[in-house]
Design an enzyme around this catalytic site. Structure first.
Site, PDB file in Angstrom:
ATOM      1  N   PHE A  31       3.016   8.684  -0.937  1.00  0.00           N
ATOM      2  CA  PHE A  31       2.249   7.455  -0.825  1.00  0.00           C
ATOM      3  C   PHE A  31       0.769   7.691  -1.126  1.00  0.00           C
ATOM      4  O   PHE A  31       0.008   6.748  -1.181  1.00  0.00           O
ATOM      5  CB  PHE A  31       2.391   6.863   0.568  1.00  0.00           C
ATOM      6  CG  PHE A  31       3.844   6.691   0.978  1.00  0.00           C
ATOM      7  CD1 PHE A  31       4.731   6.048   0.135  1.00  0.00           C
ATOM      8  CD2 PHE A  31       4.314   7.220   2.169  1.00  0.00           C
ATOM      9  CE1 PHE A  31       6.064   5.901   0.486  1.00  0.00           C
ATOM     10  CE2 PHE A  31       5.640   7.081   2.524  1.00  0.00           C
ATOM     11  CZ  PHE A  31       6.503   6.419   1.685  1.00  0.00           C
TER      12      PHE A  31
ATOM     13  N   TRP B 176       0.837  -1.205   0.000  1.00  0.00           N
ATOM     14  CA  TRP B 176       0.000   0.000   0.000  1.00  0.00           C
ATOM     15  C   TRP B 176       0.869   1.251   0.000  1.00  0.00           C
ATOM     16  O   TRP B 176       0.513   2.263  -0.622  1.00  0.00           O
ATOM     17  CB  TRP B 176      -0.915   0.005   1.226  1.00  0.00           C
ATOM     18  CG  TRP B 176      -1.666   1.288   1.411  1.00  0.00           C
ATOM     19  CD1 TRP B 176      -2.821   1.669   0.799  1.00  0.00           C
ATOM     20  CD2 TRP B 176      -1.307   2.386   2.276  1.00  0.00           C
ATOM     21  NE1 TRP B 176      -3.209   2.922   1.220  1.00  0.00           N
ATOM     22  CE2 TRP B 176      -2.295   3.386   2.124  1.00  0.00           C
ATOM     23  CE3 TRP B 176      -0.259   2.621   3.163  1.00  0.00           C
ATOM     24  CZ2 TRP B 176      -2.263   4.588   2.827  1.00  0.00           C
ATOM     25  CZ3 TRP B 176      -0.214   3.817   3.853  1.00  0.00           C
ATOM     26  CH2 TRP B 176      -1.214   4.785   3.676  1.00  0.00           C
ATOM     27  N   HIS B 177       2.013   1.185   0.670  1.00  0.00           N
ATOM     28  CA  HIS B 177       2.861   2.372   0.777  1.00  0.00           C
ATOM     29  C   HIS B 177       3.496   2.759  -0.551  1.00  0.00           C
ATOM     30  O   HIS B 177       3.785   3.940  -0.761  1.00  0.00           O
ATOM     31  CB  HIS B 177       3.957   2.149   1.822  1.00  0.00           C
ATOM     32  CG  HIS B 177       3.489   2.311   3.224  1.00  0.00           C
ATOM     33  ND1 HIS B 177       2.917   1.279   3.940  1.00  0.00           N
ATOM     34  CD2 HIS B 177       3.480   3.385   4.058  1.00  0.00           C
ATOM     35  CE1 HIS B 177       2.593   1.710   5.150  1.00  0.00           C
ATOM     36  NE2 HIS B 177       2.923   2.983   5.248  1.00  0.00           N
ATOM     37  N   GLY B 178       3.722   1.804  -1.424  1.00  0.00           N
ATOM     38  CA  GLY B 178       4.355   2.175  -2.677  1.00  0.00           C
ATOM     39  C   GLY B 178       4.524   0.989  -3.608  1.00  0.00           C
ATOM     40  O   GLY B 178       4.558  -0.169  -3.169  1.00  0.00           O
TER      41      GLY B 178
END
Length: 490
Positions: A490, A326-328
């Site tokens: 993000f 989800w962060h990247g």
């Protein structure tokens, strides 16, 4: 527009505030709500106007998915189809804009193909507003929105409310929308403004006076990951550990403070995470709203701990793996998520033995594990991350600044090298000051009260005003070095 900019502090914020409470004074609550919505859209569009249509499509689409789900009985084929459609709608948008290029490039690397990699610009805050609305759609399916009457302007403001839109906290619908229905929240409060400004200034101080000042120490090390020495790698890793915390928690503090100014309460997102004595404890303190989201909308639906220990560990690992993704869109984020998934599995398994480590050793192991994972989080690729990790653990040799040689001669006998600081080019220019700064920051994050604990002691006294004003003045004098918040990517 950045919170840490003159345009925001002296332009956008006072104008938005004056019009909002000006309309509220004449009981034009609906107009005040719409004004705050328009101001939030302007705030978002100030970055790039082309981001706004996608945001509006996402907001309107999710609102109507929620409305249709309100009229469908949970568990029925119609409700399931709407739930699937709503989640797919959000993940489709997020997947295309954030992960399409990563997916294609990974396939090219894996199968040695030459498919064109799409050049897609990542819209600002897409991860945050997508997760916010996935939670809303799931809650609507569960029947948890039926007790609320959500109109489109209120729902739109919930998603786009400018303090939290760009980097959270990740809100639940029932945490904010009901506050738009409370008339008292549209009455100007001197006390709330004073508390909100204090919270905002403390957060601004974290960002401008701490995170931004140590940022160059981080970039220098990570930009030269292959050749940094033991000492340089430790300075870079510790600096990023503190930079990320003060940058992100500073943003969250400013968001909460802005909420107070407008009489709205946003949830706490950090609770002294570097005081944690276990990884379980860490995730109860770090990015708390994301932890709750992952627990309620991923870990529990996967089965949680209801299907045996092995399945529980698998669910924990998969939840953190997806949390990392989800962060990247990058393998470094996947590895970071896998590391924390592994840490959590080991932590839960260790608890089964009923053996408690001394508190200091629990803290030390947790801090070092978290710091090591941040190296992968920050590095541009896996090679750079592993090079820095190898340097921190001494695989490349241990090199110290020769200032410590007279005091610790026995280290040389163990193979430790000593060099003058001029031969360690990736240390900060005033390296002695940087060592002291990092030591003081370590003491601060482990011993001092956090922002919400400080706010609890708030007193409208002259000495309190002088202290907060001093921080504000120092921040304003430093705004010529404006930088974006780390979590904006993000």
């Amino acid at each position: 527009m950045l919170f840490n900019s003159y345009e925001f502090i002296f332009g956008f914020l006072p104008i938005t505030l004056l019009v909002f409470f000006g309309l509220s004074k004449y009981r034009l609550v609906r107009a005040a709500t719409i004004w705050l919505l328009l101001a939030s859209l302007f705030f978002y569009g100030y970055w790039k106007i082309s981001y706004v249509p996608l945001l509006l499509i996402s907001v309107v689409g999710n609102y109507y998915f929620g409305q249709f789900l309100d009229g469908a009985k949970p568990g029925t084929p119609k409700a399931k189809a709407l739930l699937f459609g709503g989640v797919a709608f959000n993940l489709g948008i997020l997947g295309y804009y954030k992960y399409a290029a990563f997916f294609v490039s990974s396939l090219n690397h894996l199968f040695q193909t030459q498919w064109p990699v799409p050049d897609i610009e990542l819209p600002l805050a897409i991860s945050f507003y997508s997760f916010t609305q996935i939670a809303y759609v799931v809650d609507a399916y569960r029947g948890q929105t039926e007790d609320y009457e959500y109109d489109l302007p209120s729902y739109s403001l919930f998603v786009t409310f400018f303090p939290q839109l760009i980097a959270g906290p990740i809100l639940r619908h029932n945490e904010l929308i009901p506050q738009f229905k409370v008339l008292r929240n549209f009455v100007f409060s001197h006390k709330n403004v004073a508390i909100g400004l204090t919270w905002f200034i403390l957060g601004l101080g974290k960002k401008v006076l701490i995170a931004d000042r140590i940022s160059p120490w981080v970039a220098t090390v990570f930009d030269n990951a292959e050749i940094v020495t033991f000492t340089e790698a430790w300075v870079g890793a510790l600096s990023y550990t503190f930079q990320l915390y003060f940058d992100f928690s500073g943003y969250s503090d400013m968001a909460i403070g802005l909420g107070w100014i407008f009489n709205f309460r946003l949830p706490i997102n950090f609770n002294s995470p570097y005081k944690a004595t276990s990884i379980i404890d860490f995730w109860r303190r770090w990015h708390i709203t994301l932890s709750f989201f992952l627990r309620d909308y991923l870990y529990i639906p996967l089965g949680g701990s209801r299907r045996g220990e092995i399945r529980r560990y698998c669910n924990l690992f998969l939840t953190m793996l997806l949390g990392g993704l989800w962060h990247g869109a990058g393998w470094t984020y996947v590895i970071w998520g896998a590391m924390h998934g592994t840490f959590l599995v080991v932590n839960h398994a260790w608890k089964k033995f009923g053996v408690k480590l001394p508190q200091f050793f629990g803290w030390l192991i947790t801090f070092l594990a978290v710091m090591t994972s941040w190296i992968f989080f920050r590095a541009d690729n896996l090679y750079e991350a592993t090079e820095i990790v190898k340097a921190t653990v001494g695989i490349k040799g241990i090199v110290l600044v020769n200032d410590v040689e007279p005091a610790l001669p026995w280290l040389a006998e163990m193979g430790v090298q000593f060099r003058p600081w001029q031969e360690l080019p990736y240390l900060p220019p005033n390296y002695q000051q940087s060592f002291v700064t990092l030591g003081l920051l370590l003491l601060a994050v482990t011993l001092l009260p956090n922002t919400q604990q400080i706010i609890k002691q708030f007193k409208p006294k002259w000495w309190w005003a002088m202290g907060v004003s001093g921080i504000a003045l120092a921040c304003l004098l430093s705004l010529n070095r404006i930088s974006e918040f780390l979590y904006f990517q993000f």
